[in-house]
Write a protein that holds these residues in place. Structure first.
Motif, PDB file in Angstrom:
ATOM      1  N   THR A  39      58.284  46.440  41.003  1.00 59.05           N
ATOM      2  CA  THR A  39      59.161  45.782  40.026  1.00 59.05           C
ATOM      3  C   THR A  39      58.987  44.266  39.987  1.00 59.05           C
ATOM      4  OG1 THR A  39      60.946  45.646  41.655  1.00 59.05           O
ATOM      5  CG2 THR A  39      60.893  47.597  40.253  1.00 59.05           C
ATOM      6  N   PHE A  40      58.042  43.738  40.732  1.00 64.28           N
ATOM      7  CA  PHE A  40      57.887  42.294  40.880  1.00 64.28           C
ATOM      8  C   PHE A  40      57.598  41.583  39.563  1.00 64.28           C
ATOM      9  CE2 PHE A  40      55.604  38.409  42.227  1.00 64.28           C
ATOM     10  CZ  PHE A  40      56.535  37.894  43.103  1.00 64.28           C
ATOM     11  N   TRP A  41      56.864  42.201  38.670  1.00 62.60           N
ATOM     12  CA  TRP A  41      56.418  41.565  37.424  1.00 62.60           C
ATOM     13  C   TRP A  41      57.018  42.252  36.208  1.00 62.60           C
ATOM     14  CZ3 TRP A  41      53.064  37.419  38.149  1.00 62.60           C
ATOM     15  CH2 TRP A  41      52.555  36.826  36.994  1.00 62.60           C
ATOM     16  N   GLY A  42      57.997  43.116  36.406  1.00 63.77           N
ATOM     17  CA  GLY A  42      58.591  43.853  35.291  1.00 63.77           C
ATOM     18  C   GLY A  42      58.297  45.332  35.424  1.00 63.77           C
ATOM     19  N   LYS A  43      58.062  45.990  34.297  1.00 63.87           N
ATOM     20  CA  LYS A  43      57.759  47.424  34.295  1.00 63.87           C
ATOM     21  C   LYS A  43      56.279  47.633  34.605  1.00 63.87           C
ATOM     22  CE  LYS A  43      58.229  51.625  31.677  1.00 63.87           C
ATOM     23  NZ  LYS A  43      58.657  52.294  30.472  1.00 63.87           N
ATOM     24  N   PHE A  79      50.610  45.619  35.449  1.00 62.28           N
ATOM     25  CA  PHE A  79      51.566  45.052  34.501  1.00 62.28           C
ATOM     26  C   PHE A  79      50.803  44.418  33.344  1.00 62.28           C
ATOM     27  CE2 PHE A  79      53.114  44.891  38.804  1.00 62.28           C
ATOM     28  CZ  PHE A  79      54.417  45.323  38.728  1.00 62.28           C
ATOM     29  N   ASP A  80      51.498  44.179  32.236  1.00 60.89           N
ATOM     30  CA  ASP A  80      50.921  43.500  31.073  1.00 60.89           C
ATOM     31  C   ASP A  80      49.587  44.108  30.645  1.00 60.89           C
ATOM     32  OD1 ASP A  80      53.101  41.816  31.043  1.00 60.89           O
ATOM     33  OD2 ASP A  80      52.078  40.174  32.079  1.00 60.89           O
ATOM     34  N   GLY A  81      49.565  45.447  30.494  1.00 63.61           N
ATOM     35  CA  GLY A  81      48.372  46.123  30.032  1.00 63.61           C
ATOM     36  C   GLY A  81      47.207  46.070  31.006  1.00 63.61           C
ATOM     37  N   GLY A  82      47.493  45.870  32.276  1.00 66.42           N
ATOM     38  CA  GLY A  82      46.444  45.829  33.290  1.00 66.42           C
ATOM     39  C   GLY A  82      45.967  44.436  33.634  1.00 66.42           C
ATOM     40  N   GLN A  83      46.515  43.415  32.969  1.00 74.97           N
ATOM     41  CA  GLN A  83      46.108  42.038  33.243  1.00 74.97           C
ATOM     42  C   GLN A  83      46.575  41.554  34.619  1.00 74.97           C
ATOM     43  OE1 GLN A  83      44.154  39.992  31.302  1.00 74.97           O
ATOM     44  NE2 GLN A  83      43.796  41.883  30.185  1.00 74.97           N
ATOM     45  N   VAL A  84      47.677  42.125  35.102  1.00 76.57           N
ATOM     46  CA  VAL A  84      48.240  41.758  36.402  1.00 76.57           C
ATOM     47  C   VAL A  84      48.258  43.005  37.280  1.00 76.57           C
ATOM     48  CG1 VAL A  84      50.269  40.876  37.621  1.00 76.57           C
ATOM     49  CG2 VAL A  84      49.683  39.975  35.355  1.00 76.57           C
ATOM     50  N   ALA A  85      47.747  42.882  38.500  1.00 81.49           N
ATOM     51  CA  ALA A  85      47.758  43.986  39.461  1.00 81.49           C
ATOM     52  C   ALA A  85      48.400  43.502  40.752  1.00 81.49           C
ATOM     53  CB  ALA A  85      46.350  44.474  39.739  1.00 81.49           C
ATOM     54  N   ILE A  86      49.295  44.320  41.309  1.00 80.77           N
ATOM     55  CA  ILE A  86      49.970  43.966  42.557  1.00 80.77           C
ATOM     56  C   ILE A  86      49.841  45.122  43.534  1.00 80.77           C
ATOM     57  CG2 ILE A  86      52.181  43.380  43.641  1.00 80.77           C
ATOM     58  CD1 ILE A  86      52.973  41.970  41.080  1.00 80.77           C
ATOM     59  N   GLU A  87      49.467  44.778  44.761  1.00 80.23           N
ATOM     60  CA  GLU A  87      49.404  45.745  45.855  1.00 80.23           C
ATOM     61  C   GLU A  87      50.275  45.253  46.998  1.00 80.23           C
ATOM     62  OE1 GLU A  87      45.234  45.722  46.721  1.00 80.23           O
ATOM     63  OE2 GLU A  87      44.856  47.399  45.354  1.00 80.23           O
ATOM     64  N   VAL A  88      50.760  46.201  47.791  1.00 80.37           N
ATOM     65  CA  VAL A  88      51.521  45.873  48.992  1.00 80.37           C
ATOM     66  C   VAL A  88      50.547  45.276  50.003  1.00 80.37           C
ATOM     67  CG1 VAL A  88      52.723  46.924  50.937  1.00 80.37           C
ATOM     68  CG2 VAL A  88      53.302  47.594  48.613  1.00 80.37           C
ATOM     69  N   GLY A  89      50.938  44.149  50.592  1.00 80.69           N
ATOM     70  CA  GLY A  89      50.110  43.502  51.608  1.00 80.69           C
ATOM     71  C   GLY A  89      50.634  43.801  53.006  1.00 80.69           C
ATOM     72  N   ASP A  90      50.478  42.835  53.879  1.00 78.82           N
ATOM     73  CA  ASP A  90      50.916  42.984  55.267  1.00 78.82           C
ATOM     74  C   ASP A  90      52.433  42.872  55.380  1.00 78.82           C
ATOM     75  OD1 ASP A  90      48.264  43.160  56.154  1.00 78.82           O
ATOM     76  OD2 ASP A  90      48.102  40.982  56.267  1.00 78.82           O
ATOM     77  N   ARG A  91      52.949  43.393  56.494  1.00 76.06           N
ATOM     78  CA  ARG A  91      54.395  43.322  56.751  1.00 76.06           C
ATOM     79  C   ARG A  91      54.599  43.267  58.258  1.00 76.06           C
ATOM     80  NH1 ARG A  91      55.787  47.874  54.523  1.00 76.06           N
ATOM     81  NH2 ARG A  91      55.703  49.086  56.431  1.00 76.06           N
TER      82      ARG A  91
END
Length: 87
Positions: free
Chosen positions: A39-43, A53-65
């Motif tokens: 949910t970081f960048w919207g839907k 997000f944004d038609g594939g222009q933005v990609a987010i993956e879980v990093g370290d924790r």
């Protein structure tokens, strides 16, 4: 309640930036970390644990924790801080 420092691996076109986040939860931290990424960048649209997000222009993956003490959690400033409780 447990406290975590984590990263999100954010890719915008050909550029990448790791974004630091912190969260506190008494739930499964993996589930919360993925929920924040999703949910970081919207839907988002999910594919192989990557959220687009944004038609594939933005990609987010879980990093370290990493789990930290409450004192460390409160001492580290962060632009994104979330507390998740059961409920």
């Amino acid at each position: 309640m447990k406290y975590y420092l984590a990263t999100l691996n954010v890719r915008i076109g050909e550029y990448g930036v790791d974004t630091s986040i912190r969260f506190a939860t008494d739930k499964d931290p993996d589930e919360i970390h993925h929920q924040v990424a999703k949910t970081f960048w919207g839907k988002s649209r999910e594919e192989d644990e990557t959220y687009y997000f944004d038609g594939g222009q933005v990609a987010i993956e879980v990093g370290d924790r990493v789990e930290v003490s409450r004192e460390v959690f409160n001492a580290i400033p962060n632009s994104v801080a979330c507390i998740f409780n059961r409920g």
